[in-house]
Design an enzyme around this catalytic site. Structure first.
Site, short mmCIF file in Angstrom:
data_model
loop_
_atom_site.label_atom_id
_atom_site.label_comp_id
_atom_site.label_asym_id
_atom_site.label_seq_id
_atom_site.Cartn_x
_atom_site.Cartn_y
_atom_site.Cartn_z
N ARG A 68 0.84 -0.96 -0.07
CA ARG A 68 -0.07 0.34 -0.23
C ARG A 68 0.56 1.53 0.51
O ARG A 68 2.20 1.34 1.13
CB ARG A 68 -0.87 0.20 1.35
CG ARG A 68 -2.30 -0.87 1.13
CD ARG A 68 -3.15 -0.93 2.87
NE ARG A 68 -3.73 -2.34 2.54
CZ ARG A 68 -5.31 -2.19 1.98
NH1 ARG A 68 -6.02 -1.49 1.44
NH2 ARG A 68 -5.63 -3.17 2.65
N SER A 105 -23.55 -13.41 9.39
CA SER A 105 -22.34 -12.67 8.49
C SER A 105 -22.20 -12.98 7.16
O SER A 105 -21.93 -13.77 7.36
CB SER A 105 -20.48 -12.52 9.34
OG SER A 105 -20.19 -10.89 8.98
N SER A 153 -19.05 -2.11 -0.44
CA SER A 153 -18.38 -0.62 -1.27
C SER A 153 -17.57 -0.64 -2.07
O SER A 153 -16.70 -0.46 -3.06
CB SER A 153 -17.77 0.11 -0.39
OG SER A 153 -16.69 -0.83 0.66
N HIS A 206 -22.12 3.12 3.70
CA HIS A 206 -22.32 4.09 2.10
C HIS A 206 -23.00 3.81 1.30
O HIS A 206 -23.59 4.32 0.64
CB HIS A 206 -21.59 2.88 0.79
CG HIS A 206 -20.01 2.64 1.91
ND1 HIS A 206 -18.95 3.02 1.05
CD2 HIS A 206 -19.28 2.17 2.37
CE1 HIS A 206 -17.21 2.89 1.21
NE2 HIS A 206 -17.90 1.70 2.28
N THR A 242 -22.13 6.22 9.10
CA THR A 242 -21.05 7.39 9.52
C THR A 242 -21.23 8.18 8.78
O THR A 242 -21.94 9.21 8.47
CB THR A 242 -19.68 6.90 8.72
OG1 THR A 242 -18.41 7.57 8.87
CG2 THR A 242 -19.99 6.69 7.44
N LYS A 291 -18.57 9.97 5.16
CA LYS A 291 -18.90 10.11 3.83
C LYS A 291 -19.65 10.92 3.31
O LYS A 291 -19.40 11.66 2.21
CB LYS A 291 -18.78 8.24 2.97
CG LYS A 291 -17.49 7.98 4.12
CD LYS A 291 -18.04 5.94 3.26
CE LYS A 291 -16.66 5.27 3.75
NZ LYS A 291 -16.26 5.08 5.34
N THR A 295 -12.35 6.32 24.59
CA THR A 295 -12.48 6.79 23.15
C THR A 295 -12.78 8.95 23.86
O THR A 295 -13.81 8.98 23.99
CB THR A 295 -12.94 6.31 22.58
OG1 THR A 295 -11.83 4.81 22.18
CG2 THR A 295 -11.82 7.19 21.46
N THR A 303 -9.06 -6.80 0.22
CA THR A 303 -9.97 -6.11 -0.04
C THR A 303 -10.70 -6.56 -0.92
O THR A 303 -12.45 -6.87 -0.35
CB THR A 303 -9.86 -5.01 0.07
OG1 THR A 303 -8.79 -4.40 0.36
CG2 THR A 303 -10.29 -3.79 -0.12
#
Length: 408
Positions: free
Chosen positions: A25, A140, A193, A221, A249, A252, A281, A367
């Protein structure tokens, strides 16, 4: 050999293997230019030059919307740069509370809960839910995002069942094989995605009702992009009320940062109380919360950018098809372009950038499966016909002969 020496050797061997396979990457040094989206400045050569980006997840360009920028500036002026701590220490402000209320209303749910990112939201919420009852079974979709997989794997004492992508018969067979009284959760996405296809949400909810399962839908998405007010595919299809938990999210379609879950008030409160990814967090900075709140409110009230995104997606697919380029089927705004080999995919992306001032992300294993490497494209409301023509010309020039031959 010491542990340090062995560890360094492992790192170097792994990196060499990634380079040999064409899967290493490399992050393109791209500077986003406010007010000029999708034009960026690329700093990979010399002082930098302007390029057209075709792979941004800022799908609607909301990261540069005047109302969003103004809200971020105002929040910094009023509240400072940081949140001041975790949500339970000193990090819950009126902006966080208002944003959660707005997100709950967006999805027609009792309550919503903010997280630092969509990844953290999936890990925290799924782990919390799946550890709530002993002997949970989670079903899943095989193409679920890495963050969903991490959340499921992180839950102790859970049995995972992987069902074939969007295959209702396979899902039902796996549900039927588990005792009716066992706690069950079906985890899936709305828009996938890397392929751009869409889940049959209503039919999955039918199976959840039939077999006594709860549903967890990742709309990352799709939020902001689909539905009358931007509530996603579930809103578009009129089934949002049937989904138990919706995860989304703010990074995006809304163009900012952060993740969230929305659902029943008690369930969301339970997640708030036990999810480590929230409790430990630091909260979203005021500028981020304020900008996200402005973005959600703007897109709920005005669907013009959603309409433009849909029109531009159709135009891009038509342009690629007319040129005979190897576009993969897609039912959404995401447009994958087939390449089929890792090093070739990397080379094509590199030549687009270096020779044609176009950036398109190369997508390689893990991916996507090996042999299905691709470029991932998206035409935002700000990609013009002229930009599409330039993209088509560049793709014809850089794709291997076997892939580009139909364009000659």
């Amino acid at each position: 050999m010491t542990t340090r020496t062995a560890f360094l050797a492992h790192c170097r061997t792994t990196l060499a293997g990634l380079r040999d396979e064409g899967r290493y990457r490399e992050f393109a040094h791209l500077e986003k230019l406010a007010g000029r989206f999708p034009i960026y400045r690329w700093h990979g050569e010399g002082a930098g030059r302007e390029v057209t980006v075709w792979s941004s997840n800022d799908y609607l360009g909301m990261g540069s919307h005047p109302a969003v920028l103004e809200a971020a500036h105002n929040a910094i002026a009023q509240h400072g740069a940081g949140a001041g701590g975790t949500r339970n220490i000193s990090g819950t402000s009126p902006l966080h509370v208002a944003l959660e209320a707005e997100l709950a209303a967006l999805h027609g749910k009792d309550s919503a809960l903010l997280f630092g990112s969509g990844y953290i939201a999936n890990v925290g919420a799924l782990s919390a839910v799946l550890e709530a009852l002993p002997g949970f079974h989670v079903f899943s979709d095989v193409k679920n995002h890495a963050s969903m997989i991490a959340g499921m794997r992180g839950a102790k004492g859970v049995s995972r069942h992987i069902w074939q992508h969007n295959n209702l018969a396979d899902l039902e067979a796996k549900l039927a094989a588990v005792p009716r009284e066992a706690p069950k959760l079906i985890a899936f996405e709305s828009v996938y995605s890397m392929d751009g296809d869409i889940a049959p949400i209503g039919a999955i909810c039918d199976l959840a009702d039939k077999y006594g399962a709860i549903t967890y839908l990742d709309e990352v998405h799709a939020v902001g992009l689909y539905g009358a007010s931007g509530g996603g595919i579930a809103e578009r299809d009129g089934v949002a009320q049937r989904v138990d938990l919706i995860e989304g999210t703010l990074a995006k379609g809304f163009g900012v940062l952060g993740g969230y879950v929305a659902g029943n008030a008690d369930v969301v409160d339970y997640i708030r109380s036990v999810a480590g990814g929230l409790i430990f967090t630091t909260a979203l900075p005021p500028a981020v919360a304020g900008a996200a709140l402005a973005s959600v409110r703007t897109l709920r009230a005005d669907g013009s950018r959603r309409a433009a995104l849909a029109e531009r997606g159709i135009a891009l697919k038509a342009a690629l098809d007319a040129a005979g380029l190897p576009r993969m089927p897609s039912a959404s705004h995401i447009v994958p372009l087939w390449v089929g080999e890792a090093e070739t995919c990397r080379r094509v992306a590199r030549e687009l950038l270096h020779k044609h001032n176009i950036y398109a992300t190369p997508i390689n294993y893990p991916t996507v499966p090996r042999g299905t490497e691709r470029l991932r494209l998206c035409a935002t409301p700000f990609h013009t016909d002229a930009m599409m023509a330039e993209l088509v010309t560049a793709l014809r020039a850089v794709l291997p002969t076997g892939l580009a031959m139909a364009a000659e």
